[in-house]
Design a protein around this motif. Structure first.
Motif, short mmCIF file in Angstrom:
data_model
loop_
_atom_site.label_atom_id
_atom_site.label_comp_id
_atom_site.label_asym_id
_atom_site.label_seq_id
_atom_site.Cartn_x
_atom_site.Cartn_y
_atom_site.Cartn_z
N ALA A 42 34.84 45.68 47.78
CA ALA A 42 34.57 44.34 48.23
C ALA A 42 33.98 43.82 47.06
N ALA B 8 41.51 43.61 35.37
CA ALA B 8 42.36 42.47 35.77
C ALA B 8 43.57 42.04 34.80
N GLU C 13 41.11 33.23 37.39
CA GLU C 13 42.45 32.21 37.21
C GLU C 13 43.74 32.65 37.88
N ALA C 14 44.51 32.11 38.36
CA ALA C 14 45.65 32.53 39.00
C ALA C 14 46.25 33.63 38.13
N ALA D 260 36.76 43.15 44.76
CA ALA D 260 37.74 42.10 45.33
C ALA D 260 37.13 40.60 45.08
N SER D 261 35.94 40.61 45.19
CA SER D 261 35.20 39.34 45.02
C SER D 261 35.29 38.82 43.59
N LEU E 199 45.43 44.37 44.51
CA LEU E 199 44.29 45.10 44.63
C LEU E 199 44.43 46.15 45.86
N ARG F 224 44.84 37.24 38.41
CA ARG F 224 44.56 37.95 39.49
C ARG F 224 45.74 39.06 39.81
N VAL G 214 37.90 39.60 41.31
CA VAL G 214 39.22 39.40 41.07
C VAL G 214 39.80 38.17 41.68
N SER G 215 39.16 37.70 42.92
CA SER G 215 39.57 36.65 43.73
C SER G 215 39.23 35.36 42.90
N GLN G 216 38.22 35.38 42.19
CA GLN G 216 37.72 34.23 41.47
C GLN G 216 38.21 33.91 40.07
#
Length: 333
Positions: A277, A257, A287-288, A280-281, A294, A291, A283-285
């Motif tokens: 999934a 990422a 810092e902005a 994604a979990s 995906l 990200r 990457v979603s957490q």
């Protein structure tokens, strides 16, 4: 945990994007390695559900008739027997078609193996859509989602013959509750020479700074082909073989990422709760600023009947689909 590589493997293959490269059934490598290890370790036993042939255990049975337990079509009992053997110091390889091993005996896998921390090696034979024309009842595309929810259970998806052998060796050298997806659909050798299977780590097959493919099992060779196509237009794709779904290689995902502009995941499984999934979990957490776009490729519905190659293409798991997904993801970076 590094795997002992002193034991001989069938080959020491190199990663390839040659579509004409020979392909192999990983069940053969599984059986050969299991027999080789069993000759010097009497703790190794096999348990199956009337699947001696489809689990490729015929030669094992012939050489070690007293060390193969066939419980018949009783998958729940099969897992329970495996747990009992493990509690007695044996190393049981519990083998069955993946849809029945995971679907019919999920409670026993949860309670007798994962929760109880019995050192059972669950071998899901012919996973994904390897049974092709036998249809949805025989496709095992929910297994990664179901099993990822169980704490304390390792999940290994070997990409080729070498990794299959390494997974068997790891299970004997350091027994722990483990599920191994033993592929039936033929795949080429993709593991680079001299590399090891390391617990909880993805394996980088190809370097790249523009986009990352995080793929597993049968899709790894297709991602290598896609990366070669992208390279022709100046896009360098990193290819990560997610041979371990659990424990998950969080460090490799975070690095992808932060170091590339987009990530594409692909799996021969339902995307609800699977590899994509999991990625994604993570990457979603982040810092902005870390990200990235995906794209998650895999199944979103019950698979119809048809050949395995047809079904893989039907669900967008061809190298061409991977190329398109990578371009689209980068366009949104």
């Amino acid at each position: 945990m590094s795997i002992d590589t002193t034991a001989p493997a069938a080959t020491t293959p190199s990663a390839t994007n040659d579509p004409t490269a020979p392909t192999y059934d990983n069940r053969t490598a599984f059986a050969d390695e299991l027999i080789r290890l069993a000759r010097t370790d009497e703790r190794i036993v096999a348990v199956c559900n009337d699947s001696v042939g489809s689990s490729n255990l015929t030669a094992f049975r012939d050489e070690f008739p007293s060390r193969l337990i066939n419980v018949g079509i009783a998958e729940q009992d099969m897992v329970g027997v495996g747990a009992g053997l493990a509690s007695s110091g044996m190393i049981p390889f519990v083998c069955a078609a993946a849809p029945f091993l995971t679907g019919r005996s999920l409670e026993q896998v949860k309670a007798d193996v994962a929760y109880s921390q019995h050192n059972v090696i669950l071998c899901g034979m012919s996973p994904g859509m390897a049974y092709g024309e036998l249809g949805p009842t025989h496709h095992s595309v929910e297994d990664l989602s179901w099993l990822r929810a169980l704490p304390g259970l390792d999940i290994i998806v070997p990409a080729d013959r070498l990794q299959t052998r390494q997974a068997v060796r790891a299970a004997v050298a350091n027994p722990r509750p483990t599920f191994i997806r033993v592929g039936r659909h033929k795949v080429p050798d993709v593991t680079p020479e001299g590399t090891e299977l390391v617990r909880g780590r993805f394996q980088q097959i190809r370097a790249g700074r523009d986009v990352t493919f995080i793929v597993t099992g049968t899709v790894v060779s297709r991602a290598i082909e896609a990366a070669a196509v992208l390279a022709e237009s100046g896009i360098e794709a990193r290819v990560l073989n997610a041979s371990y779904i659990a424990p998950l290689d969080v460090e490799a995902i975070v690095a992808a990422a932060r170091e590339t502009s987009a990530i594409v995941t692909a799996e021969e499984a339902n995307i609800a709760g699977g590899l994509g999934a999991a990625v994604a979990s993570v990457v979603s957490q982040l810092e902005a600023g870390a990200r990235v776009p995906l794209r998650i490729l895999g199944l979103t519905e019950f698979a119809p009947t048809g050949s395995t190659d047809f079904l893989l293409n039907y669900f967008g798991l061809s190298s061409a689909h991977l190329v398109t997904a990578a371009r689209e993801a980068r366009a949104h970076a």
